[in-house]
Design a protein around this motif. Structure first.
Motif, PDB file in Angstrom:
ATOM      1  N   LEU A  62     -10.698  -6.302   8.516  1.00  0.00           N
ATOM      2  CA  LEU A  62      -9.471  -5.845   9.169  1.00  0.00           C
ATOM      3  C   LEU A  62      -8.503  -5.201   8.181  1.00  0.00           C
ATOM      4  CD1 LEU A  62      -8.923  -9.003  11.411  1.00  0.00           C
ATOM      5  CD2 LEU A  62      -9.760  -6.767  12.162  1.00  0.00           C
ATOM      6  N   TYR A  63      -8.903  -5.069   6.904  1.00  0.00           N
ATOM      7  CA  TYR A  63      -8.041  -4.454   5.889  1.00  0.00           C
ATOM      8  C   TYR A  63      -7.891  -2.951   6.144  1.00  0.00           C
ATOM      9  CZ  TYR A  63      -7.978  -8.534   2.715  1.00  0.00           C
ATOM     10  OH  TYR A  63      -7.774  -9.756   2.136  1.00  0.00           O
ATOM     11  N   GLY A  64      -6.952  -2.350   5.412  1.00  0.00           N
ATOM     12  CA  GLY A  64      -6.748  -0.906   5.463  1.00  0.00           C
ATOM     13  C   GLY A  64      -5.429  -0.546   6.123  1.00  0.00           C
ATOM     14  N   VAL A  65      -4.715   0.400   5.517  1.00  0.00           N
ATOM     15  CA  VAL A  65      -3.462   0.923   6.059  1.00  0.00           C
ATOM     16  C   VAL A  65      -3.699   2.381   6.405  1.00  0.00           C
ATOM     17  CG1 VAL A  65      -1.035   1.401   5.578  1.00  0.00           C
ATOM     18  CG2 VAL A  65      -2.094  -0.707   4.713  1.00  0.00           C
ATOM     19  N   PRO A  66      -3.862   2.702   7.683  1.00  0.00           N
ATOM     20  CA  PRO A  66      -4.276   4.048   8.081  1.00  0.00           C
ATOM     21  C   PRO A  66      -3.353   5.159   7.593  1.00  0.00           C
ATOM     22  CG  PRO A  66      -4.427   2.531   9.932  1.00  0.00           C
ATOM     23  CD  PRO A  66      -3.736   1.800   8.832  1.00  0.00           C
ATOM     24  N   ASP A  67      -2.055   4.926   7.589  1.00  0.00           N
ATOM     25  CA  ASP A  67      -1.100   5.993   7.275  1.00  0.00           C
ATOM     26  C   ASP A  67      -0.510   5.898   5.894  1.00  0.00           C
ATOM     27  OD1 ASP A  67      -1.435   7.087   9.851  1.00  0.00           O
ATOM     28  OD2 ASP A  67       0.034   5.687  10.671  1.00  0.00           O
ATOM     29  N   ARG A  68      -1.217   5.251   4.963  1.00  0.00           N
ATOM     30  CA  ARG A  68      -0.699   5.179   3.603  1.00  0.00           C
ATOM     31  C   ARG A  68      -0.635   6.570   3.002  1.00  0.00           C
ATOM     32  NH1 ARG A  68      -4.513   5.153  -0.631  1.00  0.00           N
ATOM     33  NH2 ARG A  68      -6.649   5.485   0.079  1.00  0.00           N
ATOM     34  N   PRO A  69       0.223   6.784   1.968  1.00  0.00           N
ATOM     35  CA  PRO A  69       0.344   8.114   1.374  1.00  0.00           C
ATOM     36  C   PRO A  69      -0.964   8.637   0.826  1.00  0.00           C
ATOM     37  CG  PRO A  69       2.071   6.624   0.601  1.00  0.00           C
ATOM     38  CD  PRO A  69       1.086   5.781   1.331  1.00  0.00           C
ATOM     39  N   ALA A 129       0.808  -1.224   0.000  1.00  0.00           N
ATOM     40  CA  ALA A 129       0.000   0.000   0.000  1.00  0.00           C
ATOM     41  C   ALA A 129       0.835   1.265   0.000  1.00  0.00           C
ATOM     42  CB  ALA A 129      -0.943  -0.003   1.207  1.00  0.00           C
ATOM     43  N   VAL A 130       2.055   1.210   0.532  1.00  0.00           N
ATOM     44  CA  VAL A 130       2.874   2.417   0.646  1.00  0.00           C
ATOM     45  C   VAL A 130       4.029   2.438  -0.344  1.00  0.00           C
ATOM     46  CG1 VAL A 130       2.283   2.722   3.083  1.00  0.00           C
ATOM     47  CG2 VAL A 130       4.292   1.358   2.479  1.00  0.00           C
ATOM     48  N   ALA A 151      -7.610  -3.769  -0.024  1.00  0.00           N
ATOM     49  CA  ALA A 151      -6.685  -3.994   1.092  1.00  0.00           C
ATOM     50  C   ALA A 151      -6.037  -2.699   1.570  1.00  0.00           C
ATOM     51  CB  ALA A 151      -5.603  -4.993   0.682  1.00  0.00           C
ATOM     52  N   HIS A 152      -5.688  -1.801   0.653  1.00  0.00           N
ATOM     53  CA  HIS A 152      -4.897  -0.630   1.035  1.00  0.00           C
ATOM     54  C   HIS A 152      -5.705   0.387   1.823  1.00  0.00           C
ATOM     55  CE1 HIS A 152      -6.900   0.800  -2.593  1.00  0.00           C
ATOM     56  NE2 HIS A 152      -6.537   2.032  -2.306  1.00  0.00           N
ATOM     57  N   SER A 153      -7.007   0.503   1.526  1.00  0.00           N
ATOM     58  CA  SER A 153      -7.814   1.563   2.126  1.00  0.00           C
ATOM     59  C   SER A 153      -8.903   1.049   3.059  1.00  0.00           C
ATOM     60  CB  SER A 153      -8.468   2.408   1.027  1.00  0.00           C
ATOM     61  OG  SER A 153      -9.383   1.610   0.276  1.00  0.00           O
ATOM     62  N   GLY A 154      -9.284  -0.225   2.880  1.00  0.00           N
ATOM     63  CA  GLY A 154     -10.416  -0.741   3.633  1.00  0.00           C
ATOM     64  C   GLY A 154     -11.740  -0.289   3.053  1.00  0.00           C
ATOM     65  N   ALA A 155     -11.696   0.438   1.932  1.00  0.00           N
ATOM     66  CA  ALA A 155     -12.916   0.883   1.262  1.00  0.00           C
ATOM     67  C   ALA A 155     -13.482  -0.255   0.413  1.00  0.00           C
ATOM     68  CB  ALA A 155     -12.619   2.092   0.386  1.00  0.00           C
ATOM     69  N   VAL A 210      -0.021  -1.029  10.151  1.00  0.00           N
ATOM     70  CA  VAL A 210      -1.312  -1.225  10.804  1.00  0.00           C
ATOM     71  C   VAL A 210      -1.059  -1.372  12.298  1.00  0.00           C
ATOM     72  CG1 VAL A 210      -2.323  -2.321   8.767  1.00  0.00           C
ATOM     73  CG2 VAL A 210      -1.284  -3.738  10.529  1.00  0.00           C
ATOM     74  N   PRO A 211      -2.000  -0.990  13.127  1.00  0.00           N
ATOM     75  CA  PRO A 211      -1.817  -1.117  14.580  1.00  0.00           C
ATOM     76  C   PRO A 211      -1.514  -2.555  14.982  1.00  0.00           C
ATOM     77  CG  PRO A 211      -3.760   0.207  14.072  1.00  0.00           C
ATOM     78  CD  PRO A 211      -3.305  -0.389  12.779  1.00  0.00           C
ATOM     79  N   ASP A 212      -0.686  -2.717  16.001  1.00  0.00           N
ATOM     80  CA  ASP A 212      -0.284  -4.057  16.444  1.00  0.00           C
ATOM     81  C   ASP A 212      -1.485  -4.939  16.777  1.00  0.00           C
ATOM     82  OD1 ASP A 212       2.311  -3.252  16.142  1.00  0.00           O
ATOM     83  OD2 ASP A 212       2.709  -2.988  18.291  1.00  0.00           O
ATOM     84  N   GLU A 213      -2.488  -4.344  17.380  1.00  0.00           N
ATOM     85  CA  GLU A 213      -3.665  -5.115  17.777  1.00  0.00           C
ATOM     86  C   GLU A 213      -4.384  -5.676  16.550  1.00  0.00           C
ATOM     87  OE1 GLU A 213      -7.832  -3.706  19.494  1.00  0.00           O
ATOM     88  OE2 GLU A 213      -6.280  -3.616  21.050  1.00  0.00           O
TER      89      GLU A 213
END
Length: 468
Positions: free
Chosen positions: A459-466, A55-56, A79-83, A432-435
């Motif tokens: 559980l998909y999505g990368v919060p801090d992607r560019p 994703a990044v 996967a990258h956004s959770g959208a 992604v957060p450890d949890e």
């Protein structure tokens, strides 16, 4: 494996697509040995880790931008956004992300399998509300289909310049999608025939660069899920798509070797899947592993090296071993010389370094790379094609040598569950957060207990992607 008289090659003169379609449509979760189920779950976990890590990465941001510009009906999860977007869009994007960092699996008969098969299966399974067991069965079927076809064609295809991940990936994705949709044998045969019109993808990037290579798995996944759905809706394709006069074997593999399929028919071919622990082409893994061992054992420093001779299987020479001056990430990941230089200078082969342009022109890295002399050598009978002999000659004339059959992650030296879980956690660390990473790991490794694959995709999505 599950077999019947109809599946027996000696009693089944039907076209290969029909034979494989019968096998795929008869496969049930209960048919799968425990080792196949367990490995499949690890391959799914590995693929998800590669997708999230992708994703990044800069090389596939154009794909994510295009996806953002053409949103679709909410059917499955990116996967990258959770959208949410359409099954086709999700299969394409997630497959591309999975192959984006050159960390996804490799397969000796079928190039790269799970980046196309897992992304296709997940996208359709999410829309259909399929279970974890359905997903596992679909992935096994998809890999089996790719590898059976590849057993008759892969060496010849590669020699002709075709990329198996794309040529074969559409058929693996179509098989996985067929399992999720519950296609009949006739519909599955048509799905293969339809998918054949989207086979393609050259390996020109291997010598001259071009990040388009990363999209091969994604476009294969998209075409495969569409082929299966079209077949379900009544579209037809040629049953002779593989072995006909203008079928895949003749057009892509100079006729291929159809008899080779029979030698593989009764094996679970997913067990041959390679889990990659170096972010690069599989032919470089054994040399990098051996060189790392020799460096550590003998304290070899860059300044001491006079030359490095690397014996490889013949097809590896034209598949990246001769690249000495990378101009993008893909040529860096294919270049044996660059990878060896990078290891000597930095002490490792970190994924991020292959995407850093300053590394591609680093004079110290290139100087070591210029000492690398790859050559084709005969591989001892019974050893994997991915074997190597390395001779590191120091400036004072001392030579350190080692031969190694296979490498860690290859079926000859299988990755453990712990190895694969560690790779996954490393891939998503900081993304992604450890949890959530822990939740993904637990959910995928208990996939057979999940009533729906949405337990994973939520559980998909990368919060801090560019920002795109």
């Amino acid at each position: 494996m599950n077999t019947s008289a109809a599946d027996n090659p000696a009693a089944a003169p039907a076209p290969l697509a029909e034979r494989i379609a019968r096998w795929v449509t008869s496969l049930r979760y209960e048919d799968l040995p425990e080792e196949v189920r367990n490995l499949t779950k690890l391959l799914v976990l590995d693929q998800i880790g590669c997708e999230l890590a992708g994703a990044v990465l800069p090389n596939v941001q154009p794909v994510l931008r295009l996806a953002d510009r053409q949103p679709g009906v909410a059917q499955a999860t990116l996967a990258h956004s959770g959208a949410a977007s359409t099954v086709s869009q999700v299969a394409w994007v997630n497959g591309t992300l999975g192959h984006s960092g050159e960390c996804d699996d490799a397969h000796p008969l079928a190039s790269h399998t799970t980046s196309a098969v897992v992304s296709a299966a997940f996208a359709l399974a999410e829309r259909e509300g399929a279970s974890g067991r359905d997903l596992i069965t679909a992935v096994v079927a998809g890999v089996q289909a790719m590898a059976l076809i590849g057993s008759a064609s892969t060496p010849q295809m590669l020699a002709a310049g075709w990329h198996g991940a794309k040529v074969l990936g559409v058929h693996g994705a179509a098989a996985a999608a067929g399992v999720i949709l519950g296609l009949t044998p006739e519909q599955q045969t048509n799905a293969f025939g339809i998918a054949g019109s989207d086979s393609g993808g050259t390996v020109e990037y291997a010598q001259h660069g071009g990040e388009v290579k990363r999209t091969h798995a994604g476009s294969a996944a998209r075409s495969g899920v569409e082929a299966a759905q079209l077949a379900q809706l009544g579209l037809t394709g040629p049953a002779t798509i593989y072995d006909g006069p203008h079928g895949l074997l003749n057009l892509f593999a100079g006729g291929g070797d159809i008899a080779a399929v029979d030698t593989q028919w009764n094996r679970w071919l997913i067990l041959d899947t390679i889990i990659r622990f170096f972010p690069g082409v599989a032919t470089n893994h054994a040399p990098l592993d051996v060189i790392g061992q020799l460096r550590r054992q003998h304290g070899i420093k860059s300044a001491d090296v006079g030359r490095i001779r690397v014996g490889l299987v013949d097809f590896a020479i034209g598949h990246g071993a001769t690249i000495t001056r990378p101009n993008d990430a893909i040529s860096a990941q294919f270049s044996l010389a660059f990878s060896v230089g990078l290891q000597f200078v930095t002490g490792h082969n970190a994924p991020a370094d292959y995407f850093e342009p300053s590394r591609w022109i680093d004079p110290e890295i290139l100087a070591i790379g210029d000492l690398v002399e790859p050559y084709a050598m005969p591989i001892p009978e019974g050893d994997p094609a991915f074997s190597t002999k390395v001779d590191i000659e120091l400036r004072d004339g001392t030579v350190f040598s080692a031969y190694q059959a296979g490498f860690p992650g290859h079926a000859s030296r299988p990755a453990t569950r712990q190895d694969t879980e560690d790779k996954f956690l490393t891939a998503v660390n900081g993304l992604v957060p450890d949890e959530r990473a822990s939740a993904l790991l637990i959910t995928v490794t208990t996939l057979e207990e999940q009533d729906t694959v949405r337990a994973v995709t939520k559980l998909y999505g990368v919060p801090d992607r560019p920002r795109l």
